[in-house]
Enzyme design. Structure first.
Site, PDB file in Angstrom:
ATOM      1  N   GLU A 166     -35.523  36.653  87.554  1.00 44.16           N
ATOM      2  CA  GLU A 166     -36.774  36.098  87.028  1.00 44.16           C
ATOM      3  C   GLU A 166     -37.934  36.961  87.506  1.00 44.16           C
ATOM      4  O   GLU A 166     -37.869  37.574  88.573  1.00 44.16           O
ATOM      5  CB  GLU A 166     -36.965  34.650  87.506  1.00 44.16           C
ATOM      6  CG  GLU A 166     -38.248  34.008  86.985  1.00 44.16           C
ATOM      7  CD  GLU A 166     -38.372  32.524  87.316  1.00 44.16           C
ATOM      8  OE1 GLU A 166     -39.385  31.914  86.944  1.00 44.16           O
ATOM      9  OE2 GLU A 166     -37.444  31.973  87.958  1.00 44.16           O
ATOM     10  N   ASN A 194     -39.161  29.244  85.487  1.00 40.84           N
ATOM     11  CA  ASN A 194     -40.498  28.758  85.172  1.00 40.84           C
ATOM     12  C   ASN A 194     -41.337  29.812  84.468  1.00 40.84           C
ATOM     13  O   ASN A 194     -42.169  29.487  83.617  1.00 40.84           O
ATOM     14  CB  ASN A 194     -41.198  28.310  86.458  1.00 40.84           C
ATOM     15  CG  ASN A 194     -40.526  27.107  87.106  1.00 40.84           C
ATOM     16  OD1 ASN A 194     -39.645  26.483  86.525  1.00 40.84           O
ATOM     17  ND2 ASN A 194     -40.935  26.794  88.320  1.00 40.84           N
ATOM     18  N   ASN A 231     -36.674  26.304  79.564  1.00 39.43           N
ATOM     19  CA  ASN A 231     -36.311  26.129  80.971  1.00 39.43           C
ATOM     20  C   ASN A 231     -36.978  24.893  81.549  1.00 39.43           C
ATOM     21  O   ASN A 231     -38.203  24.735  81.437  1.00 39.43           O
ATOM     22  CB  ASN A 231     -36.759  27.342  81.793  1.00 39.43           C
ATOM     23  CG  ASN A 231     -36.544  27.130  83.286  1.00 39.43           C
ATOM     24  OD1 ASN A 231     -35.430  27.216  83.771  1.00 39.43           O
ATOM     25  ND2 ASN A 231     -37.616  26.820  84.012  1.00 39.43           N
ATOM     26  N   GLU A 232     -36.188  23.992  82.117  1.00 39.87           N
ATOM     27  CA  GLU A 232     -36.675  22.833  82.892  1.00 39.87           C
ATOM     28  C   GLU A 232     -37.843  22.133  82.210  1.00 39.87           C
ATOM     29  O   GLU A 232     -38.835  21.768  82.851  1.00 39.87           O
ATOM     30  CB  GLU A 232     -37.052  23.272  84.309  1.00 39.87           C
ATOM     31  CG  GLU A 232     -35.857  23.741  85.124  1.00 39.87           C
ATOM     32  CD  GLU A 232     -36.168  24.002  86.581  1.00 39.87           C
ATOM     33  OE1 GLU A 232     -37.357  23.977  86.976  1.00 39.87           O
ATOM     34  OE2 GLU A 232     -35.224  24.257  87.349  1.00 39.87           O
ATOM     35  N   TYR A 254     -30.313  22.658  93.621  1.00 38.66           N
ATOM     36  CA  TYR A 254     -30.537  23.436  94.840  1.00 38.66           C
ATOM     37  C   TYR A 254     -30.178  22.560  96.031  1.00 38.66           C
ATOM     38  O   TYR A 254     -30.746  21.484  96.209  1.00 38.66           O
ATOM     39  CB  TYR A 254     -31.988  23.907  94.931  1.00 38.66           C
ATOM     40  CG  TYR A 254     -32.327  24.944  93.890  1.00 38.66           C
ATOM     41  CD1 TYR A 254     -31.973  26.274  94.065  1.00 38.66           C
ATOM     42  CD2 TYR A 254     -32.982  24.586  92.713  1.00 38.66           C
ATOM     43  CE1 TYR A 254     -32.270  27.232  93.105  1.00 38.66           C
ATOM     44  CE2 TYR A 254     -33.281  25.532  91.743  1.00 38.66           C
ATOM     45  CZ  TYR A 254     -32.930  26.854  91.941  1.00 38.66           C
ATOM     46  OH  TYR A 254     -33.213  27.799  90.993  1.00 38.66           O
ATOM     47  N   GLU A 300     -28.819  27.398  87.078  1.00 35.07           N
ATOM     48  CA  GLU A 300     -29.541  27.608  88.345  1.00 35.07           C
ATOM     49  C   GLU A 300     -28.827  26.810  89.420  1.00 35.07           C
ATOM     50  O   GLU A 300     -28.698  25.594  89.306  1.00 35.07           O
ATOM     51  CB  GLU A 300     -31.009  27.174  88.269  1.00 35.07           C
ATOM     52  CG  GLU A 300     -31.899  28.097  87.478  1.00 35.07           C
ATOM     53  CD  GLU A 300     -33.385  27.768  87.616  1.00 35.07           C
ATOM     54  OE1 GLU A 300     -33.793  27.311  88.715  1.00 35.07           O
ATOM     55  OE2 GLU A 300     -34.122  27.950  86.634  1.00 35.07           O
ATOM     56  N   GLN A 343     -31.527  33.303  93.042  1.00 31.51           N
ATOM     57  CA  GLN A 343     -31.592  34.386  92.080  1.00 31.51           C
ATOM     58  C   GLN A 343     -30.805  35.567  92.618  1.00 31.51           C
ATOM     59  O   GLN A 343     -29.990  35.383  93.513  1.00 31.51           O
ATOM     60  CB  GLN A 343     -33.038  34.730  91.813  1.00 31.51           C
ATOM     61  CG  GLN A 343     -33.738  33.633  91.018  1.00 31.51           C
ATOM     62  CD  GLN A 343     -35.135  33.995  90.577  1.00 31.51           C
ATOM     63  OE1 GLN A 343     -35.543  35.133  90.587  1.00 31.51           O
ATOM     64  NE2 GLN A 343     -35.883  32.980  90.203  1.00 31.51           N
TER      65      GLN A 343
END
Length: 514
Positions: free
Chosen positions: A26, A71, A171-172, A243, A291, A350
């Protein structure tokens, strides 16, 4: 302490897909600039790609790479990152409060993937943009020529199509932190129209719709169901993100936290299949866990993870991983393997510097973080048919608590076994590899594995990852403080493997078969 595992050649979970072993780049901090791309560095090639980083990436062996966010993608104009570099605009990036110079963009990323021998995965902006920009990007990347966008790619110096098959629809978008956050209905409609138009240009595309950003989202479950009511017939995947954290400084609970990934996966599968059942459809959507990682020290409020003044490539989210983090991370690897029947893509978030297995010094060296080793072993040795492991082990009770929010962030888990394991029968049938995590902090584990239908002839590899200090880290000056070592005393006799797994250890045992 003792544990017994039974694996049977004929009792399998499913086959791993090549995309299960992916990662993520990213435009965040020093992941791109100073990470994979640093023109002028002593190790940079003619394209500005760091060869020392490329060497570590090839050792890590990811198979697919997600880009450009994250993001970041929700405010990204892809046109800014193509064409002559000197003509590309500098933009304020509201995701990470940075300045984006756009000197690295889509074409550079594709070139980097080709050099690294990794399949590219692109995300389209469904925050500030929508279906029109998404279909134009597909035309630019995948159409052979003879149209405005495809000929523009050729004019930029890339004659052949990029032939990108896997795409993320935003994304999200369920998160209020996201640029142009949407409700499930709003996102479901724009994702459906994007998917429809993108596939009209290239019917070969495989698309992932956004699922929940985390299992603790207040919309979790309802979000997936409503999004899939719109997108079910247009996508192949639903995404999910996790996460793992140790906010409460509770190592036993932290090492159990990967088991929440198992629950999260099972719940998403149930929702997707319920939507299929409503349609009387035998179609089964797969999961893209695009992710996942350990992340907690550099996570928190925006002001604590950004740098004032809109810098280019600031040092943000540079998590330094410990031995304890590597153990929790290894548990996550096992969870992914044990859901190989439905998780057909996954991306470690990442790749470099920002919450990453590889660290660099700008202008200086690159080195492996502690979490590098479990991933590299899973990726290199975990491809094949995942066999179901029946584990008999002592258990312990724990709670997993994320103090950032309210009671919604507290997860009480049932007792979990001290041993967490996965077994993979390689595609050629010559080996079976065991991934073994001993979560007991003080006691070693006397392990017996019963091998049914698998005639093991020798121990081809036995490695352990452990350190007396669970806070031990790898640094530029001491890059091998935490690194794999031989696991001694592994034996095979009469269809059984025996071994002693040290306390708080990640272990990989590979057996050669007759």
């Amino acid at each position: 302490m003792k544990a017994h595992v039974t694996i049977d050649r004929d009792v399998a979970i499913g086959d791993t897909h090549e995309r299960l072993f992916g990662a993520f780049v990213e435009h965040l901090g020093r992941c791109v600039y100073g990470g994979i791309f640093e023109p002028g560095h002593p190790e940079a090639n003619e394209k500005g790609f760091r060869r020392d980083v490329l060497a570590l990436v090839k050792e890590l062996a990811p198979t697919i790479m997600r880009y450009p966010g994250g993001n970041f993608v929700s405010g990204y104009n892809w046109e800014d990152g193509v064409g002559p570099v000197e003509q590309r605009p500098r933009r304020l990036d509201l995701a990470w409060m940075s300045t984006e110079p756009n000197t690295f963009g889509t074409n550079e990323f594709i070139d980097w993937c080709r050099e690294a021998q990794i399949e590219p995965m692109l995300a389209v902006n469904l925050g500030t943009r929508g279906p029109d920009a998404a279909r134009n990007l597909v035309e630019y990347c995948n159409h052979p020529g003879g149209t405005a966008w495809s000929d523009l790619r050729r004019a930029h110096g890339w004659e052949k199509p990029h032939d990108i098959r896997f795409w993320c629809l935003g994304n999200e978008v369920d998160g209020p932190w996201q640029m142009e956050h949407k409700t499930a209905w709003e996102y479901g409609r724009v994702a459906t129209e994007s998917a429809k138009m993108m596939k009209w240009i290239d019917p070969r595309l495989e698309l992932a719709a956004c699922g929940s950003s985390a299992r603790n989202m207040p919309t979790f479950g309802v979000w997936e169901r409503e999004v899939l009511e719109h997108t079910f017939d247009h996508v192949e995947f639903i995404s999910l993100h996790t996460y793992l954290n140790n906010y409460a400084d509770d190592m036993p609970s932290f090492l159990a936290s990967a088991d929440l990934m198992d629950s999260f996966i099972d719940e998403i599968v149930a929702i997707a299949d319920a939507v299929a059942a409503e349609r009387r459809s035998d179609r089964r959507l797969m999961l893209s866990f695009d992710e996942w990682n350990v992340w907690y020290r550099t996570r928190g409020k925006r002001e604590g993870r950004t740098v004032p003044g809109w810098p280019v490539a600031p040092r943000i989210l540079e998590e330094v991983y410990t031995m304890g983090d590597a153990l929790a991370f290894g548990g996550a690897c096992i969870s992914l393997l044990n859901h190989a029947d439905r998780v057909k893509a996954a991306c470690l978030a990442q790749l470099v510097n920002a919450i990453a297995p590889i660290m660099t010094e700008t202008g200086g060296p690159a080195w492996r973080q502690t979490i590098f080793h479990p991933f590299a072993q899973m990726s290199n040795l975990g491809r094949g048919r995942v066999l179901k492991s029946r584990v008999e082990s002592e258990t312990y009770a724990t709670n997993y608590y994320d103090p950032r929010g309210t009671q919604e962030h507290r997860f009480a888990m049932p007792t979990v076994p001290y041993l967490k394991s996965a077994a993979v029968h390689d595609r050629d049938g010559g080996f079976v590899t065991l991934f073994l995590l001993n979560r007991h902090l003080q006691e070693s584990l006397d392990l017996e594995v019963e091998l049914r239908g698998l005639q093991a002839t020798e121990v081809a590899l036995a490695r352990q990852l452990r350190h007396d200090d669970l806070s031990a880290v790898n640094t530029k000056d001491a890059p091998d403080t935490v690194s794999p070592a031989a696991l001694e005393g592994v034996r095979i006799a009469q269809g059984r493997l025996t071994a002693t797994l040290p306390a708080a250890s990640w272990n990989v045992v590979r057996l050669r078969l007759a």
